[in-house]
Design a protein around this motif. Structure first.
Motif, PDB file in Angstrom:
ATOM      1  N   PHE A   1       0.832  -1.200   0.000  1.00  0.00           N
ATOM      2  CA  PHE A   1       0.000   0.000   0.000  1.00  0.00           C
ATOM      3  C   PHE A   1       0.864   1.247   0.000  1.00  0.00           C
ATOM      4  O   PHE A   1       1.830   1.348   0.760  1.00  0.00           O
ATOM      5  N   LEU A   2       0.489   2.195  -0.871  1.00  0.00           N
ATOM      6  CA  LEU A   2       1.216   3.455  -1.003  1.00  0.00           C
ATOM      7  C   LEU A   2       0.248   4.617  -0.822  1.00  0.00           C
ATOM      8  O   LEU A   2      -0.928   4.544  -1.211  1.00  0.00           O
ATOM      9  N   ALA A   3       0.754   5.723  -0.261  1.00  0.00           N
ATOM     10  CA  ALA A   3      -0.060   6.931  -0.111  1.00  0.00           C
ATOM     11  C   ALA A   3      -0.114   7.660  -1.445  1.00  0.00           C
ATOM     12  O   ALA A   3       0.915   7.964  -2.037  1.00  0.00           O
ATOM     13  N   LYS A   4      -1.315   7.962  -1.929  1.00  0.00           N
ATOM     14  CA  LYS A   4      -1.473   8.670  -3.204  1.00  0.00           C
ATOM     15  C   LYS A   4      -1.295  10.174  -3.047  1.00  0.00           C
ATOM     16  O   LYS A   4      -1.039  10.875  -4.031  1.00  0.00           O
ATOM     17  N   ARG A   5      -1.456  10.647  -1.842  1.00  0.00           N
ATOM     18  CA  ARG A   5      -1.333  12.076  -1.559  1.00  0.00           C
ATOM     19  C   ARG A   5      -0.859  12.227  -0.125  1.00  0.00           C
ATOM     20  O   ARG A   5      -0.834  11.253   0.636  1.00  0.00           O
ATOM     21  N   PRO A   6      -0.450  13.430   0.280  1.00  0.00           N
ATOM     22  CA  PRO A   6      -0.094  13.623   1.696  1.00  0.00           C
ATOM     23  C   PRO A   6      -1.291  13.327   2.594  1.00  0.00           C
ATOM     24  O   PRO A   6      -2.419  13.716   2.292  1.00  0.00           O
ATOM     25  N   ILE A   7      -1.043  12.606   3.680  1.00  0.00           N
ATOM     26  CA  ILE A   7      -2.107  12.217   4.610  1.00  0.00           C
ATOM     27  C   ILE A   7      -1.765  12.777   5.987  1.00  0.00           C
ATOM     28  O   ILE A   7      -0.657  12.570   6.491  1.00  0.00           O
ATOM     29  N   ALA A   8      -2.691  13.492   6.582  1.00  0.00           N
ATOM     30  CA  ALA A   8      -2.456  14.110   7.885  1.00  0.00           C
ATOM     31  C   ALA A   8      -2.652  13.105   9.017  1.00  0.00           C
ATOM     32  O   ALA A   8      -3.426  12.151   8.896  1.00  0.00           O
ATOM     33  N   LYS A   9      -1.959  13.337  10.094  1.00  0.00           N
ATOM     34  CA  LYS A   9      -2.127  12.511  11.289  1.00  0.00           C
ATOM     35  C   LYS A   9      -3.597  12.506  11.709  1.00  0.00           C
ATOM     36  O   LYS A   9      -4.248  13.541  11.749  1.00  0.00           O
ATOM     37  N   GLY A  10      -4.138  11.325  11.970  1.00  0.00           N
ATOM     38  CA  GLY A  10      -5.528  11.190  12.391  1.00  0.00           C
ATOM     39  C   GLY A  10      -6.484  10.852  11.267  1.00  0.00           C
ATOM     40  O   GLY A  10      -7.618  10.451  11.522  1.00  0.00           O
ATOM     41  N   GLU A  11      -6.044  11.009  10.004  1.00  0.00           N
ATOM     42  CA  GLU A  11      -6.919  10.689   8.868  1.00  0.00           C
ATOM     43  C   GLU A  11      -7.152   9.190   8.761  1.00  0.00           C
ATOM     44  O   GLU A  11      -6.263   8.381   9.055  1.00  0.00           O
ATOM     45  N   VAL A  12      -8.344   8.830   8.296  1.00  0.00           N
ATOM     46  CA  VAL A  12      -8.660   7.435   7.998  1.00  0.00           C
ATOM     47  C   VAL A  12      -7.910   7.035   6.733  1.00  0.00           C
ATOM     48  O   VAL A  12      -7.893   7.770   5.742  1.00  0.00           O
ATOM     49  N   LEU A  13      -7.260   5.879   6.748  1.00  0.00           N
ATOM     50  CA  LEU A  13      -6.565   5.358   5.563  1.00  0.00           C
ATOM     51  C   LEU A  13      -7.578   4.589   4.723  1.00  0.00           C
ATOM     52  O   LEU A  13      -8.241   3.678   5.216  1.00  0.00           O
ATOM     53  N   SER A  14      -7.697   4.959   3.456  1.00  0.00           N
ATOM     54  CA  SER A  14      -8.778   4.390   2.646  1.00  0.00           C
ATOM     55  C   SER A  14      -8.311   3.970   1.267  1.00  0.00           C
ATOM     56  O   SER A  14      -7.366   4.521   0.696  1.00  0.00           O
ATOM     57  N   ILE A  15      -8.997   2.980   0.734  1.00  0.00           N
ATOM     58  CA  ILE A  15      -8.843   2.536  -0.646  1.00  0.00           C
ATOM     59  C   ILE A  15     -10.239   2.525  -1.264  1.00  0.00           C
ATOM     60  O   ILE A  15     -11.220   2.773  -0.574  1.00  0.00           O
ATOM     61  N   SER A  16     -10.317   2.238  -2.559  1.00  0.00           N
ATOM     62  CA  SER A  16     -11.629   2.218  -3.208  1.00  0.00           C
ATOM     63  C   SER A  16     -11.863   0.882  -3.891  1.00  0.00           C
ATOM     64  O   SER A  16     -10.949   0.325  -4.509  1.00  0.00           O
ATOM     65  N   TYR A  17     -13.093   0.381  -3.784  1.00  0.00           N
ATOM     66  CA  TYR A  17     -13.506  -0.844  -4.460  1.00  0.00           C
ATOM     67  C   TYR A  17     -14.322  -0.535  -5.712  1.00  0.00           C
ATOM     68  O   TYR A  17     -14.934  -1.424  -6.284  1.00  0.00           O
ATOM     69  N   THR A  18     -14.353   0.728  -6.127  1.00  0.00           N
ATOM     70  CA  THR A  18     -15.165   1.107  -7.275  1.00  0.00           C
ATOM     71  C   THR A  18     -14.326   1.877  -8.290  1.00  0.00           C
ATOM     72  O   THR A  18     -13.182   2.233  -8.016  1.00  0.00           O
ATOM     73  N   GLN A  19     -14.922   2.151  -9.447  1.00  0.00           N
ATOM     74  CA  GLN A  19     -14.250   2.918 -10.485  1.00  0.00           C
ATOM     75  C   GLN A  19     -14.543   4.407 -10.291  1.00  0.00           C
ATOM     76  O   GLN A  19     -15.688   4.796 -10.063  1.00  0.00           O
ATOM     77  N   PRO A  20     -13.530   5.255 -10.413  1.00  0.00           N
ATOM     78  CA  PRO A  20     -13.705   6.678 -10.067  1.00  0.00           C
ATOM     79  C   PRO A  20     -14.675   7.447 -10.950  1.00  0.00           C
ATOM     80  O   PRO A  20     -15.290   8.407 -10.501  1.00  0.00           O
ATOM     81  N   LEU A  21     -14.841   7.050 -12.222  1.00  0.00           N
ATOM     82  CA  LEU A  21     -15.703   7.804 -13.125  1.00  0.00           C
ATOM     83  C   LEU A  21     -17.175   7.429 -13.011  1.00  0.00           C
ATOM     84  O   LEU A  21     -18.025   8.056 -13.640  1.00  0.00           O
ATOM     85  N   ARG A  22     -17.504   6.425 -12.238  1.00  0.00           N
ATOM     86  CA  ARG A  22     -18.901   6.021 -12.100  1.00  0.00           C
ATOM     87  C   ARG A  22     -19.638   6.965 -11.158  1.00  0.00           C
ATOM     88  O   ARG A  22     -19.059   7.541 -10.237  1.00  0.00           O
ATOM     89  N   SER A  23     -20.933   7.076 -11.379  1.00  0.00           N
ATOM     90  CA  SER A  23     -21.763   7.970 -10.570  1.00  0.00           C
ATOM     91  C   SER A  23     -22.057   7.352  -9.208  1.00  0.00           C
ATOM     92  O   SER A  23     -21.798   6.166  -8.967  1.00  0.00           O
TER      93      SER A  23
END
Length: 528
Positions: free
Chosen positions: A273-295
């Motif tokens: 797992f890699l950070a896609k952007r800077p993540i602040a202390k206390g933030e929830v670490l998240s991934i996505s199970y969906t496609q970004p362009l879908r509504s």
């Protein structure tokens, strides 16, 4: 809080901060290694397990995390075929190629008769234990080339990964306990047609065919549900390996439709797992199970069907989808406003125009939207022509950032430069410009939905960089050519940053650098 000043190993004054957790310091590299051996390896992480009613168990950052930083690497607890799979080897998990002659069959294991690559894979640690069980029960696998063909998916593989999980209970109780504490959503899954079939097939195979009585029927079904809820699809070697892997630690990452993490798999099937952007202390670490362009509708329906939960992330809660109106249509009455859901977290909620307040029932709106989705799915995806026609025909009712428009545009970025008759060296100046416009539009959207060092954004940049380079080589004006080459170089640098941890992309990046260097050299020679 001030950083520590005493070496975690010897307590002398120290300043070398641990790069992993950044919560301890060392006076030397040697003492860092010794402290790691004494148990810091288990503690050295930049996240902690948390829990709440909305997300359940999840991970939160315990310090600020840099973009591109590796957060976790975990070996699979269990790995094996998907519920339905093309014929694959149970030893190395590679897809099996058709036999050289049509009359031939796959190589079959001499003990249990399952298809394998060769006799060598009979001794694979993945296959040995299950092979003994199946061979001892006189089970005979019926998968063969004539019946399967190359792309046909076999449902018989549904028993393998579950069997490997059941074997954990006998061979590694501690590992099985880690598996069994994961979420299952069994109650919801038992009501689906798939589980009615699995219930019969899995229980019959495990208890009747193999005679294993160490698991109850409920346990067998719960294991299947745990796999469906938590397993990751694992791809390697350019798509030659397509299986499922269960990673208990990775299963703790929360889902978010605008995630801050991404994952990949290394050569040993570890998930990274890699950070896609800077993540602040206390933030929830998240991934996505969906496609970004879908509504929102498409994403939430998919997540409910596949993962059995209702997403309520910030994007899903927002009727405008972060200002993109991805799920909205243009109002047919005022021709200006967009028709949005009055409650995006309720599928049955009415829709209304944000300008003239025209209302439409959920059934009416979703029926129309589903028809457009089906139309898009049925289009010929081997040429840009049908997709461009789709965009033209729906230009009035669907705005520029509607999900169907976005998905069509993304498909076009992949077709221009690659489709038959539309190779990069065959594209006209107009088509090159069109591809650049499409990539730039989607990159703006990606910054909202899947920004930073995401694979989606990286793939768009790859298409854009190649097109900009092609434009540069077609220009006669020296200053214009130089500007395009500079842009191509900047894009390639960004692509390199994003794809630095993707081994399969390194050859492509090397080829792009060579092409760019050659173009730069050619321009320099021309300038002289």
């Amino acid at each position: 809080m001030s950083p520590p000043t005493a070496c975690a190993f010897c307590q002398s004054h120290a300043t070398q901060l641990c790069a992993g957790c950044r919560s301890v310091v060392y006076c030397s590299r040697e003492h860092q290694k010794e402290h790691w051996k004494r148990g810091h390896k288990r503690e050295c992480k930049c996240f902690e397990l948390s829990s709440n009613e909305t997300l359940g168990r999840h991970l939160r950052a315990t310090r600020d995390i840099k973009m591109g930083e590796q957060i976790m690497r975990e070996a699979p607890l269990v790995v094996g075929p998907k519920v339905a799979s093309v014929p694959l080897c149970l030893g190395c998990h590679k897809n099996l190629l058709p036999p050289a002659k049509p009359a031939q069959n796959y190589y079959k294991c001499s003990a249990c008769t399952w298809p394998l690559c060769s006799a060598e894979c009979e001794q694979s640690p993945y296959h040995l234990a299950e092979c003994r069980l199946m061979a001892g029960s006189n089970f005979e696998c019926k998968i063969n080339y004539k019946a399967a063909e190359q792309e046909h998916k076999e449902s018989a593989y549904c028993v393998i990964m579950l069997l490997r999980c059941v074997q954990l209970k006998l061979e590694s109780p501690a590992a099985f306990a880690r598996l069994y504490e994961l979420e299952d959503h069994l109650k919801e899954r038992l009501e689906t047609p798939l589980y009615q079939v699995l219930r019969a097939n899995l229980i019959t195979f495990i208890k009747t065919v193999l005679g294993l009585n160490n698991c109850s029927e409920l346990e067998i079904l719960r294991i299947a549900a745990i796999l469906d809820t938590n397993a990751f699809e694992l791809r390697q070697l350019g798509g030659c390996v397509k299986v499922r892997g269960l990673y208990p630690g990775a299963a703790m990452f929360a889902h978010d439709c605008v995630p801050n993490m991404r994952h990949r798999f290394d050569d040993d099937m570890n998930i990274v797992f890699l950070a896609k952007r800077p993540i602040a202390k206390g933030e929830v670490l998240s991934i996505s199970y969906t496609q970004p362009l879908r509504s929102t509708i498409q994403r939430r329906v998919h997540l409910k069907q596949v993962k059995c939960f209702d997403c309520a992330c910030a994007r899903c809660e927002d009727p405008t989808e972060l200002g993109t109106f991805a799920g909205a249509h243009v109002c047919g009455k005022c021709k200006v406003g967009k028709i949005i859901s009055m409650d995006p977290l309720q599928l049955a909620a009415n829709w209304k125009c944000e300008v003239c307040n025209l209302k439409r029932s959920a059934k009416e709106f979703l029926t129309q939207d589903a028809k457009i989705e089906q139309e898009l799915e049925s289009l010929d995806k081997t040429t840009p022509l049908s997709l461009e026609d789709f965009l033209y025909r729906h230009r009035v009712e669907l705005h520029e950032t509607n999900t169907h428009i976005l998905q069509a545009k993304y498909a076009l970025t992949q077709l221009y430069g690659h489709a038959t008759g539309f190779a990069m060296d065959e594209l006209s100046e107009k088509s090159l410009k069109r591809k650049v416009e499409l990539c730039e539009e989607l990159l703006e959207i990606s910054n909202l939905f899947d920004g930073g060092w995401s694979i989606f954004r990286g793939n768009l940049l790859i298409e854009l960089q190649e097109t900009v380079l092609a434009q540069a080589l077609s220009l006669e004006n020296a200053s214009e050519c130089e500007a395009k080459l500079k842009q191509a170089a900047e894009l390639l640098q960004e692509i390199s940053n994003i794809m630095n941890n993707e081994p399969e992309m390194q050859q492509l990046l090397a080829e792009r650098r060579q092409m760019l260097d050659a173009a730069m050299a050619r321009y320099a020679v021309g300038a002289e």
